[in-house]
Design a protein around this motif. Structure first.
Motif, mmCIF file in Angstrom:
data_model
loop_
_atom_site.group_PDB
_atom_site.id
_atom_site.type_symbol
_atom_site.label_atom_id
_atom_site.label_comp_id
_atom_site.label_asym_id
_atom_site.label_seq_id
_atom_site.Cartn_x
_atom_site.Cartn_y
_atom_site.Cartn_z
ATOM 1 N N ARG A 60 -10.861 -5.437 -9.884
ATOM 2 C CA ARG A 60 -11.251 -4.741 -8.663
ATOM 3 C C ARG A 60 -11.633 -5.745 -7.571
ATOM 4 N NH1 ARG A 60 -16.195 -1.756 -7.933
ATOM 5 N NH2 ARG A 60 -15.982 -0.618 -5.971
ATOM 6 N N CYS A 61 -12.306 -6.805 -7.988
ATOM 7 C CA CYS A 61 -12.729 -7.834 -7.025
ATOM 8 C C CYS A 61 -11.523 -8.437 -6.311
ATOM 9 C CB CYS A 61 -13.524 -8.918 -7.756
ATOM 10 S SG CYS A 61 -14.029 -10.280 -6.704
ATOM 11 N N THR A 106 -7.407 -10.146 1.249
ATOM 12 C CA THR A 106 -8.152 -9.834 0.021
ATOM 13 C C THR A 106 -8.492 -11.119 -0.727
ATOM 14 O OG1 THR A 106 -6.151 -9.686 -1.312
ATOM 15 C CG2 THR A 106 -6.944 -7.626 -0.286
ATOM 16 N N GLU A 142 -16.995 -7.391 1.644
ATOM 17 C CA GLU A 142 -17.408 -6.363 0.676
ATOM 18 C C GLU A 142 -18.182 -6.969 -0.503
ATOM 19 O OE1 GLU A 142 -14.325 -2.881 0.512
ATOM 20 O OE2 GLU A 142 -13.210 -4.760 0.338
ATOM 21 N N ARG A 149 -10.599 -6.713 -3.150
ATOM 22 C CA ARG A 149 -11.623 -6.503 -2.115
ATOM 23 C C ARG A 149 -11.555 -7.582 -1.034
ATOM 24 N NH1 ARG A 149 -17.084 -4.652 -5.052
ATOM 25 N NH2 ARG A 149 -17.242 -3.267 -3.263
ATOM 26 N N TYR A 150 -12.247 -7.290 0.077
ATOM 27 C CA TYR A 150 -12.306 -8.239 1.205
ATOM 28 C C TYR A 150 -13.630 -8.986 1.142
ATOM 29 C CZ TYR A 150 -8.168 -5.927 2.868
ATOM 30 O OH TYR A 150 -6.899 -5.460 2.948
#
Ligand SMILES: Nc1ncnc2c1ncn2[C@@H]1O[C@H](COP(=O)(O)OP(=O)(O)O)[C@@H](O)[C@H]1O
Ligand code: SF4
Ligand SMILES: [Mg+2]
Length: 321
Positions: free
Chosen positions: A143-144, A108, A151, A147-148
């Motif tokens: 949220r970022c 992530t 994304e 994420r991967y």
């Protein structure tokens, strides 16, 4: 004010089958605190090699043939490997053209930025990372973090890369073609971001680009590179209003981005950059220069000029071609 980062008479070559390719020849440049220096030139002129040398990260096969790279006066090549590692990232941080290659696809964003800062000695809390993501314009930073890389859009990945670099609190931020892999809209947004960050970043910024529009938008001073040499160095306004080197003139004449920034056009000049493993005897630009004469073809020019430097036999005398 004295230079924060400087290279002096730096020459770098790459070992290639059957010889060596002279990627940088006698390059002298410096950047001061609070200043944004642009490095511009066509592809293959040595910009990335110079950026890599400045951060002490030349690739395998590269040899520094001479000269010095100094951070606040200290020659980086004479530092211990430990101190060199500390400087990379902490004193000098780099943002690359394609941020995807800088990220591991299976981790992530939050983990990677934390690992990256941890590798430089200070593992930062996720809240601090989120605050920096917000500062570089990432909506919903929390949220970022979960994420991967795939994304995120290219522009968002470049924002994360810029945030990771800034979290190191570097003295010098070097961005090698930070907008080249982006579309025109994203490019404009990243330029806008870098301009905004400039205001509260008290270090120095070095922007490498083949795009004069980026230089016009962001930089105070500019070095024009051709075939491994700095052929002109000037304040940005001086370069745009009164380019003195024939190559600078050619770049300006071909780049519509000077008039309409952000168009993404590449400069096109008749001919091509010479093979840096078999350089011509005289001026490296002679084969493409409208002013070339017999002297140009046989004898390399020396830097001339006061306040700004121009590497051309005709620097003092030339009239517009
Ligand atoms: N690892 C390498 N091995 C051999 N030659 C290289 C290597 N990296 C770059 N070069 C050569 O060095 C010259 C300068 O390249 P580079 O610094 O990437 O220029 P730019 O960033 O301006 O496109 C080019 O001729 C390029 O082919
Ligand atoms: S030295 Fe001669 S060939 Fe080179 S840029 Fe100047 S005028 Fe052109
Ligand atoms: Mg490059």
């Amino acid at each position: 004010m004295s230079a924060l980062l400087s290279v002096e008479n730096l020459s770098v070559s790459y070992r290639i089958p059957g010889g060596r390719l002279r990627a940088l020849r006698d390059v002298t440049l410096s950047v001061r605190r609070g200043e944004v220096l642009g490095i511009v030139g066509e592809s293959g002129c040595g910009k990335s090699t110079l950026a890599a040398a400045m951060i002490g990260l030349l690739p395998q096969g590269a040899t520094v043939e001479g000269g010095a790279i100094r951070l606040e006066g200290e020659d980086m090549r004479h530092l211990s490997p430990d101190r060199q590692r500390g400087i990379r990232g902490r004193s000098v941080a780099m943002v690359f053209q394609d941020p995807m290659t800088a990220f591991n696809p299976v981790l992530t964003i939050g983990r990677q930025v934390a690992d990256f800062t941890g590798a430089h000695g200070q593992r930062l809390p996720q809240a601090e990372i989120a605050a920096m993501l917000e500062r570089v314009g990432i909506p919903d930073p929390a949220r970022c973090l979960g994420r991967y890389p795939h994304e995120l859009s290219g522009g968002m990945r470049q924002r994360v890369a810029i945030a990771a670099a800034l979290l190191m609190r570097p003295d010098v931020l070097i961005a090698d073609e930070p907008t080249t892999a982006l579309d025109v809209t994203m490019e404009a947004q990243i330029i806008h971001l870098l301009r905004a960050l400039r205001a509260d970043f008290d270090g120095a910024i070095v922007i490498v680009t083949h795009h004069l529009g980026v230089i016009a938008e962001l930089c105070d001073r500019v070095a024009v590179m051709y075939a491994g040499e700095v052929v002109e160095e000037a304040a940005v306004d001086d370069l745009f209003h009164d380019p003195r080197h024939p190559y600078s003139r050619a770049l300006l004449a071909c780049d519509p981005a000077v008039v309409i920034p952000g168009t993404g056009h590449l400069p096109t000049i008749g001919g091509r950059v010479p093979d840096l493993s078999v350089l011509p005897a005289g001026c490296a630009f002679a084969a493409r220069c409208p002013l070339a004469d017999a002297l140009c073809r046989t004898s390399p020019p020396r830097v001339a000029g006061q306040g700004r430097s121009v590497l051309c036999h005709r620097a003092a005398t030339q009239v517009a071609p």
